[in-house]
Scaffold this motif. Structure first.
Motif, PDB file in Angstrom:
ATOM      1  N   ASP A 123       0.985  -1.257   0.173  1.00 57.87           N
ATOM      2  CA  ASP A 123       0.083   0.046   0.082  1.00 57.87           C
ATOM      3  C   ASP A 123       0.764   1.051  -0.025  1.00 57.87           C
ATOM      4  OD1 ASP A 123      -2.759  -1.088   0.419  1.00 57.87           O
ATOM      5  OD2 ASP A 123      -2.087  -1.956   2.039  1.00 57.87           O
ATOM      6  N   VAL A 124       0.765   2.150  -0.788  1.00 60.48           N
ATOM      7  CA  VAL A 124       1.495   3.385  -0.795  1.00 60.48           C
ATOM      8  C   VAL A 124       0.684   4.642  -0.923  1.00 60.48           C
ATOM      9  CG1 VAL A 124       3.448   4.374  -2.297  1.00 60.48           C
ATOM     10  CG2 VAL A 124       2.944   1.789  -2.581  1.00 60.48           C
ATOM     11  N   PRO A 125       1.135   5.467   0.145  1.00 57.37           N
ATOM     12  CA  PRO A 125       0.480   6.746   0.087  1.00 57.37           C
ATOM     13  C   PRO A 125       0.742   7.669  -1.138  1.00 57.37           C
ATOM     14  CG  PRO A 125       1.735   6.469   1.933  1.00 57.37           C
ATOM     15  CD  PRO A 125       2.008   5.461   1.107  1.00 57.37           C
ATOM     16  N   MET A 126       0.183   8.708  -1.344  1.00 58.84           N
ATOM     17  CA  MET A 126       0.568   9.705  -2.213  1.00 58.84           C
ATOM     18  C   MET A 126       0.995  10.957  -1.771  1.00 58.84           C
ATOM     19  SD  MET A 126      -2.140   8.968  -5.334  1.00 58.84           S
ATOM     20  CE  MET A 126      -1.068   8.925  -6.881  1.00 58.84           C
ATOM     21  N   THR A 127       1.810  11.804  -2.604  1.00 58.58           N
ATOM     22  CA  THR A 127       2.090  13.179  -1.916  1.00 58.58           C
ATOM     23  C   THR A 127       1.731  14.340  -3.186  1.00 58.58           C
ATOM     24  OG1 THR A 127       4.092  12.651  -2.983  1.00 58.58           O
ATOM     25  CG2 THR A 127       4.254  12.651  -0.532  1.00 58.58           C
ATOM     26  N   LEU A 128       1.309  15.375  -2.648  1.00 57.74           N
ATOM     27  CA  LEU A 128       0.951  16.470  -3.525  1.00 57.74           C
ATOM     28  C   LEU A 128       2.311  17.170  -3.613  1.00 57.74           C
ATOM     29  CD1 LEU A 128      -1.073  18.001  -5.111  1.00 57.74           C
ATOM     30  CD2 LEU A 128      -1.746  19.245  -2.800  1.00 57.74           C
ATOM     31  N   ILE A 199       5.171  21.686 -16.073  1.00 59.55           N
ATOM     32  CA  ILE A 199       3.902  21.359 -15.520  1.00 59.55           C
ATOM     33  C   ILE A 199       4.046  22.016 -13.984  1.00 59.55           C
ATOM     34  CG2 ILE A 199       2.704  19.611 -16.883  1.00 59.55           C
ATOM     35  CD1 ILE A 199       3.813  17.616 -14.877  1.00 59.55           C
ATOM     36  N   ASP A 200       2.752  22.353 -13.375  1.00 63.65           N
ATOM     37  CA  ASP A 200       2.942  22.938 -12.094  1.00 63.65           C
ATOM     38  C   ASP A 200       2.840  22.032 -10.887  1.00 63.65           C
ATOM     39  OD1 ASP A 200       2.980  25.661 -13.316  1.00 63.65           O
ATOM     40  OD2 ASP A 200       0.805  25.343 -13.668  1.00 63.65           O
ATOM     41  N   LEU A 201       2.110  21.120 -11.239  1.00 68.88           N
ATOM     42  CA  LEU A 201       1.458  20.133  -9.778  1.00 68.88           C
ATOM     43  C   LEU A 201       1.322  18.951 -10.422  1.00 68.88           C
ATOM     44  CD1 LEU A 201      -1.072  22.187  -8.225  1.00 68.88           C
ATOM     45  CD2 LEU A 201       0.882  21.955  -7.298  1.00 68.88           C
ATOM     46  N   MET A 202       1.492  17.855  -9.239  1.00 70.14           N
ATOM     47  CA  MET A 202       1.107  16.547  -9.329  1.00 70.14           C
ATOM     48  C   MET A 202       1.010  15.855  -8.163  1.00 70.14           C
ATOM     49  SD  MET A 202       3.211  13.854 -11.994  1.00 70.14           S
ATOM     50  CE  MET A 202       4.577  13.538 -10.938  1.00 70.14           C
ATOM     51  N   CYS A 203       0.056  14.839  -8.179  1.00 72.41           N
ATOM     52  CA  CYS A 203       0.121  13.933  -7.090  1.00 72.41           C
ATOM     53  C   CYS A 203       0.630  12.402  -7.360  1.00 72.41           C
ATOM     54  CB  CYS A 203      -1.647  13.937  -6.946  1.00 72.41           C
ATOM     55  SG  CYS A 203      -2.051  13.074  -5.448  1.00 72.41           S
TER      56      CYS A 203
END
Ligand code: ASP
Length: 328
Positions: A123-128, A199-203
């Motif tokens: 299981d892997v969390p994400m980061t903004l 690009i500006d952002l990614m999750c």
């Protein structure tokens, strides 16, 4: 009677041949694990680490990792669904197995019945995260920047149906700011463009973001797990819940799959090898160092793995339908 015996003989011989091949598995032929996203991204990294850890329990077998990217992970999954069911073609996929049935309108395979579920991996969390030149240094400043730049914000993802797409979609919905989605064949190439400021952002999964956050190559704003993470590079990041976004809990699971009809003795060997890999201290250390949680519960059993994926389909389906996004 003679006629019947004659007509059954080829079938019996074929069954014996399949049985013998299953007993010999893995023979000298290499096993290929397909990754349905581009090389260098988080799913690719998990698959390559797993291939390494599976080698020993599979008697030193040659295990190759190949990328079949596109259409949010459905191209690679379809390739494995249609591959010979002999254990030599496998798939490592993530939460996409649970979101594709709702997101992909004309899905060419059935997640529920075209695969054998070998077991879950992690299981892997994400980061903004954001580009390094973004003027915001924390979540609050990010919110102000979003408001000031409405209509001009680009959000990278790995295609409709991918984890980054799902997370980005939930984030936009939560903060009420529309962003332009920029799809890639995986977050490996998207990360290159984020670091370069295209690009500006990614999750994205922590398995892909921990090292670039540590190296200050991107800005990090929050984690999607319900609790803060303990990994040194990520421990100061607030949870989405802490910054005021209620019920934002996105955890990306990865699992191992084989084509439907893979013989039971082969599946047993693969499941035994997976269990051994998940206990391999090197593998566990590497995954934990990247913020992932190696599966250490009943979901390593094929039936529980399948049950979990089916429950995730039911969990995400109404949310995806409500957001009204599809892949054609
Ligand atoms: N992290 C990607 C996703 O958003 C997939 C990848 O490149 O592994 O689904």
């Amino acid at each position: 009677m003679k006629k019947l015996v004659k007509s059954l003989l080829p079938l019996a011989l074929a069954a014996v041949a399949v049985g013998a091949a299953a007993q010999e598995f893995p023979g000298s032929k290499p096993i290929t694990i397909y990754v349905p996203f581009a090389a260098g991204g988080p799913t690719d990294k998990v698959a390559r680490d797993l291939a390494e850890a599976l080698r020993k329990p599979l008697g030193g077998a040659t295990i190759l990792v190949d990328n079949a990217a596109g259409a949010g992970g459905s191209i690679g999954a379809n390739k494995v669904a249609k591959a010979p069911a002999d254990g030599y073609t496998l798939l490592v996929h993530h939460i996409g197995m649970a979101t594709m049935p709702t997101l992909v309108r004309n899905i060419p395979f059935k997640v529920e019945s075209d695969f054998e579920y070998v077991g879950m991996i992690n299981d892997v969390p994400m980061t903004l995260i954001g580009k390094p030149t973004l003027p915001a240094n924390n979540y609050k400043e990010l919110m102000a920047w979003l408001q000031a730049n409405k209509g001009k914000i680009n959000l990278g993802n790995a295609g409709v149906g991918s984890a980054s797409h799902l997370c980005g979609m939930l984030f936009q919905h939560a903060v009420g700011v529309d962003m332009t989605a920029v799809p890639y064949k995986g977050t490996g190439p998207a990360m290159t463009d984020l670091m370069g400021g295209q690009i500006d952002l990614m999750c994205d999964q922590t398995t892909n973001t921990t090292s670039v956050i540590e190296g200050k190559k991107v800005k990090a704003f929050a984690v999607t797990s319900p609790k803060r993470l303990t990994v040194p590079a990520l421990k100061d990041l607030p949870t989405m819940q802490e910054v005021g976004v209620k019920d934002f809990n996105v955890s990306i699971f990865h699992g191992l799959y084989a084509p439907k009809g893979t013989p039971a003795p082969v599946l047993k060997k693969l499941n035994d090898a997976l269990k051994a890999a998940l206990k391999d201290p090197e593998f566990v250390k590497r995954e934990e160092g990247l913020g992932a949680i190696v599966v250490n519960d009943r979901r390593v059993e094929p039936a529980e793995h399948k049950k979990f994926v089916l429950s995730e389909i039911n969990k995400w389906s109404p949310l995806i339908k409500a957001a009204n996004v599809y892949v054609d």
